[in-house]
Design a protein around this motif. Sequence first.
Motif, PDB file in Angstrom:
ATOM      1  N   ASN A   1       0.847  -1.191   0.000  1.00 12.24           N
ATOM      2  CA  ASN A   1       0.000   0.000   0.000  1.00 12.24           C
ATOM      3  C   ASN A   1       0.887   1.247   0.000  1.00 12.24           C
ATOM      4  O   ASN A   1       2.121   1.150  -0.044  1.00 12.24           O
ATOM      5  CB  ASN A   1      -1.001  -0.024   1.166  1.00 12.24           C
ATOM      6  CG  ASN A   1      -0.337   0.124   2.522  1.00 12.24           C
ATOM      7  OD1 ASN A   1       0.843   0.455   2.644  1.00 12.24           O
ATOM      8  ND2 ASN A   1      -1.094  -0.127   3.574  1.00 12.24           N
ATOM      9  N   ASP A   2       0.276   2.419   0.073  1.00 11.64           N
ATOM     10  CA  ASP A   2       1.025   3.677   0.024  1.00 11.64           C
ATOM     11  C   ASP A   2       1.995   3.839   1.183  1.00 11.64           C
ATOM     12  O   ASP A   2       2.973   4.578   1.088  1.00 11.64           O
ATOM     13  CB  ASP A   2       0.053   4.869  -0.004  1.00 11.64           C
ATOM     14  CG  ASP A   2      -0.742   4.907  -1.304  1.00 11.64           C
ATOM     15  OD1 ASP A   2      -0.286   4.316  -2.305  1.00 11.64           O
ATOM     16  OD2 ASP A   2      -1.823   5.529  -1.314  1.00 11.64           O
ATOM     17  N   ASP A   3       1.735   3.152   2.301  1.00 11.00           N
ATOM     18  CA  ASP A   3       2.612   3.224   3.464  1.00 11.00           C
ATOM     19  C   ASP A   3       3.704   2.161   3.433  1.00 11.00           C
ATOM     20  O   ASP A   3       4.467   2.011   4.383  1.00 11.00           O
ATOM     21  CB  ASP A   3       1.795   3.067   4.760  1.00 11.00           C
ATOM     22  CG  ASP A   3       0.785   4.190   4.929  1.00 11.00           C
ATOM     23  OD1 ASP A   3       1.072   5.317   4.476  1.00 11.00           O
ATOM     24  OD2 ASP A   3      -0.291   3.933   5.500  1.00 11.00           O
ATOM     25  N   GLY A   4       3.761   1.393   2.351  1.00 11.51           N
ATOM     26  CA  GLY A   4       4.774   0.353   2.227  1.00 11.51           C
ATOM     27  C   GLY A   4       4.426  -0.947   2.945  1.00 11.51           C
ATOM     28  O   GLY A   4       5.244  -1.850   3.022  1.00 11.51           O
ATOM     29  N   GLU A   5       3.208  -1.059   3.462  1.00 12.49           N
ATOM     30  CA  GLU A   5       2.770  -2.277   4.138  1.00 12.49           C
ATOM     31  C   GLU A   5       2.242  -3.274   3.105  1.00 12.49           C
ATOM     32  O   GLU A   5       1.578  -2.888   2.144  1.00 12.49           O
ATOM     33  CB  GLU A   5       1.635  -1.977   5.121  1.00 12.49           C
ATOM     34  CG  GLU A   5       2.003  -1.040   6.238  1.00 12.49           C
ATOM     35  CD  GLU A   5       0.768  -0.661   7.048  1.00 12.49           C
ATOM     36  OE1 GLU A   5       0.036  -1.580   7.475  1.00 12.49           O
ATOM     37  OE2 GLU A   5       0.528   0.539   7.216  1.00 12.49           O
ATOM     38  N   GLU A   6       2.547  -4.563   3.333  1.00 13.49           N
ATOM     39  CA  GLU A   6       2.024  -5.587   2.438  1.00 13.49           C
ATOM     40  C   GLU A   6       0.538  -5.806   2.718  1.00 13.49           C
ATOM     41  O   GLU A   6       0.132  -5.936   3.868  1.00 13.49           O
ATOM     42  CB  GLU A   6       2.765  -6.915   2.603  1.00 13.49           C
ATOM     43  CG  GLU A   6       2.257  -7.946   1.601  1.00 13.49           C
ATOM     44  CD  GLU A   6       2.952  -9.281   1.690  1.00 13.49           C
ATOM     45  OE1 GLU A   6       3.602  -9.652   0.707  1.00 13.49           O
ATOM     46  OE2 GLU A   6       2.836  -9.938   2.743  1.00 13.49           O
ATOM     47  N   MET A   7      -0.246  -5.812   1.661  1.00 20.98           N
ATOM     48  CA  MET A   7      -1.679  -6.051   1.751  1.00 20.98           C
ATOM     49  C   MET A   7      -2.004  -7.303   0.948  1.00 20.98           C
ATOM     50  O   MET A   7      -1.339  -7.605  -0.034  1.00 20.98           O
ATOM     51  CB  MET A   7      -2.465  -4.863   1.174  1.00 20.98           C
ATOM     52  CG  MET A   7      -2.177  -3.529   1.813  1.00 20.98           C
ATOM     53  SD  MET A   7      -2.726  -3.411   3.507  1.00 20.98           S
ATOM     54  CE  MET A   7      -4.476  -3.448   3.298  1.00 20.98           C
ATOM     55  N   CYS A   8      -3.025  -8.010   1.376  1.00 18.34           N
ATOM     56  CA  CYS A   8      -3.495  -9.193   0.659  1.00 18.34           C
ATOM     57  C   CYS A   8      -4.978  -9.028   0.371  1.00 18.34           C
ATOM     58  O   CYS A   8      -5.756  -8.686   1.264  1.00 18.34           O
ATOM     59  CB  CYS A   8      -3.309 -10.450   1.507  1.00 18.34           C
ATOM     60  SG  CYS A   8      -1.608 -10.841   1.842  1.00 18.34           S
ATOM     61  N   ILE A   9      -5.348  -9.260  -0.879  1.00 16.53           N
ATOM     62  CA  ILE A   9      -6.770  -9.246  -1.227  1.00 16.53           C
ATOM     63  C   ILE A   9      -7.095 -10.499  -2.022  1.00 16.53           C
ATOM     64  O   ILE A   9      -6.243 -11.076  -2.688  1.00 16.53           O
ATOM     65  CB  ILE A   9      -7.192  -7.990  -2.020  1.00 16.53           C
ATOM     66  CG1 ILE A   9      -6.418  -7.885  -3.333  1.00 16.53           C
ATOM     67  CG2 ILE A   9      -7.057  -6.736  -1.192  1.00 16.53           C
ATOM     68  CD1 ILE A   9      -7.002  -6.870  -4.289  1.00 16.53           C
ATOM     69  N   VAL A  10      -8.339 -10.892  -1.924  1.00 14.47           N
ATOM     70  CA  VAL A  10      -8.849 -12.016  -2.693  1.00 14.47           C
ATOM     71  C   VAL A  10      -9.879 -11.439  -3.661  1.00 14.47           C
ATOM     72  O   VAL A  10     -10.702 -10.607  -3.276  1.00 14.47           O
ATOM     73  CB  VAL A  10      -9.502 -13.070  -1.771  1.00 14.47           C
ATOM     74  CG1 VAL A  10     -10.090 -14.203  -2.587  1.00 14.47           C
ATOM     75  CG2 VAL A  10      -8.493 -13.584  -0.759  1.00 14.47           C
ATOM     76  N   VAL A  11      -9.805 -11.889  -4.901  1.00  9.53           N
ATOM     77  CA  VAL A  11     -10.735 -11.407  -5.926  1.00  9.53           C
ATOM     78  C   VAL A  11     -11.549 -12.597  -6.431  1.00  9.53           C
ATOM     79  O   VAL A  11     -10.986 -13.619  -6.813  1.00  9.53           O
ATOM     80  CB  VAL A  11      -9.989 -10.764  -7.110  1.00  9.53           C
ATOM     81  CG1 VAL A  11     -10.979 -10.232  -8.142  1.00  9.53           C
ATOM     82  CG2 VAL A  11      -9.059  -9.665  -6.644  1.00  9.53           C
TER      83      VAL A  11
END
Length: 173
Positions: free
Chosen positions: A88-98
């Motif tokens: 994300n914009d803060d450099g944190e890893e994000m996980c999403i399921v589509v």
Amino acid sequence: MKTKAIILMICCFFLYNCGSKCDGYAPENVKISWTEYNTERAVNKYFKYPKTAALHKNDTVLICGYILGEDDTGYYRSLYEKPVRFLNDDGEEMCIVVVDITDDPDDRFDGRAHPGRHYSPIFGSLEQMEWLKNYKAGTKIFAKVFCAASDPMDDSGCTWLIKMHAISFSTEI
């Protein structure tokens, strides 16, 4: 005779272009329910207009349908176990399921293009999508989502692809 043909062509050009103009809002006859569950087609038809989608960007929408996939329950589990990862914009890893929602309980991926196939993507966090681990093809789901117009479908900018951001899910018993 040439003059009449040219005038006719010019009139047709203006009539066609004036009739095909859009302002980015859903036509008056295109509506959805704000209190009952809607079909995927109805939600897609309403939110594909970018200005309508922008007007309702913070409104929740109820939608029901079926998750497009394969007959194998392992397919849905793998969607959950292999989420899309990004920073994300803060450099944190994000996980999403589509997942893709459709109105047709019998619709499956089979490696071929199908004219007329209709579905829309729903994006959710791992926590929101945990139900996928036990999902079986043809089981009806009920979701509360936010909708957005994401990308133009043509050069006119009149209709856009939509994406849905999950709030909550439940499945048919």
